[in-house]
Design an enzyme around this catalytic site. Structure first.
Site, PDB file in Angstrom:
ATOM      1  N   TYR A 227     -11.106  -4.659   2.776  1.00 37.44           N
ATOM      2  CA  TYR A 227     -10.306  -4.176   3.708  1.00 37.44           C
ATOM      3  C   TYR A 227     -11.283  -4.197   5.101  1.00 37.44           C
ATOM      4  CZ  TYR A 227      -6.683  -0.933   6.042  1.00 37.44           C
ATOM      5  OH  TYR A 227      -5.608  -0.422   6.835  1.00 37.44           O
TER       6      TYR A 227
ATOM      7  N   ASP B  91      -6.112   8.867   9.601  1.00 38.74           N
ATOM      8  CA  ASP B  91      -4.942   8.573  10.077  1.00 38.74           C
ATOM      9  C   ASP B  91      -4.506   9.116  11.358  1.00 38.74           C
ATOM     10  OD1 ASP B  91      -4.019   6.606   7.929  1.00 38.74           O
ATOM     11  OD2 ASP B  91      -3.809   8.771   6.493  1.00 38.74           O
TER      12      ASP B  91
ATOM     13  N   GLU C  44       0.805  -1.303  -0.007  1.00 40.11           N
ATOM     14  CA  GLU C  44      -0.237   0.039  -0.110  1.00 40.11           C
ATOM     15  C   GLU C  44       0.965   1.220   0.077  1.00 40.11           C
ATOM     16  OE1 GLU C  44      -3.252   0.641   2.742  1.00 40.11           O
ATOM     17  OE2 GLU C  44      -3.651  -1.338   2.868  1.00 40.11           O
TER      18      GLU C  44
END
Length: 265
Positions: free
Chosen positions: A173, A60, A49
């Site tokens: 995911y 994040d 990734e």
């Protein structure tokens, strides 16, 4: 069948779990990112990734936020990342996945972006700030260009899991923990309940990420899923060692693979 699903199939035949490391493109500089890709592949990574730097990466935590800032301070742009990937594709065909935010794609031009991904060999794209209801805006272009638009499912997605899985591509995911990325001492999500719902509807491989940082955690979690994703712990290595991180990354991947490739799977 996409290149991403092909490598998952290969791992399944071998009785292994996939390992997917995340690095921020351009941290600490773009040439270092290229060398890290080769190091991660050499150590045995399945898919890599690449995070595309963004000023407000809402999914994040602080470790990856700092990496974004370091990359942007070096003048890294999507154009430069595309150029770097073009060089990489002359040496390796390991599946590469972009993780990025919708505004960057809009700014570049959605169809132009996915055509460029097709041209240089990007296998998949993850857009964490696009909800299911808005996914088709990007998915139609991704399908046309043969790029897997990778869907995310979270611990709170149970009622939406079927809909999320219906058009999932590449791999699903699976987000192990609520909140933003970052290492966690314990994964407290009821993964048994989460994956019961996922396995009832998902027809493609799954990979589990967010908060996983050690081989011990990977060993505890691997039976739920087809692959393990690690980001923040790898970005920490790069933060500490800079462009000399290659050997440290290889050691980290090797240690992870020791538990992910055990024959008892």
């Amino acid at each position: 069948m996409s290149n991403i699903q092909k490598v998952f199939d290969k791992m399944k035949v071998e009785g292994h779990k996939a390992f997917i490391p995340f690095i921020t493109a351009g941290d600490p500089h773009i040439d270092a990112t290229e060398s890290f890709i080769y190091a991660l592949e050499e150590a045995g990574s399945t898919i890599i990734e690449l995070g595309i730097p963004f000023s407000d990466p809402v999914a994040d935590g602080p470790v990856i936020q700092r990496a974004n800032l370091r990359a942007m301070a070096k003048g890294v742009t999507l154009h430069k990342i595309f150029e770097m990937v073009s060089r990489v594709r002359k040496k390796t065909d390991i599946p590469l996945v972009f993780l990025m935010y919708a505004n960057t794609i809009h700014y570049y031009g959605t169809d132009h972006f996915f055509k460029k991904c097709q041209d240089i060999g990007i296998d998949g794209v993850i857009i964490p700030d696009v909800p299911l209801e808005e996914k088709e805006e990007f998915a139609c272009h991704a399908r046309e260009r043969g790029v897997d638009l990778i869907s995310l499912v979270t611990p709170t997605s149970k009622e939406r899991t079927k809909a999320i899985c219906q058009d999932a591509r590449g791999f699903l995911y699976c987000v192990s923990s609520l909140g933003v990325t970052g290492t966690r001492e314990n994964i407290e999500t009821n993964l048994g309940d989460m994956f019961e719902s996922i396995k009832a509807h998902c027809m493609i491989p799954t990979a589990l990420g967010f908060g996983i940082s050690t081989p011990k955690q990977a060993l505890e979690l691997k039976d739920y899923t087809d692959g393990i994703i690690v980001g923040s712990e790898i970005v920490k290595i790069i933060e500490e060692h800079g462009d000399k991180s290659g050997d440290y990354l290889k050691v980290f991947v090797t240690n992870m693979l020791e538990v992910l490739t055990k024959s008892d799977l």
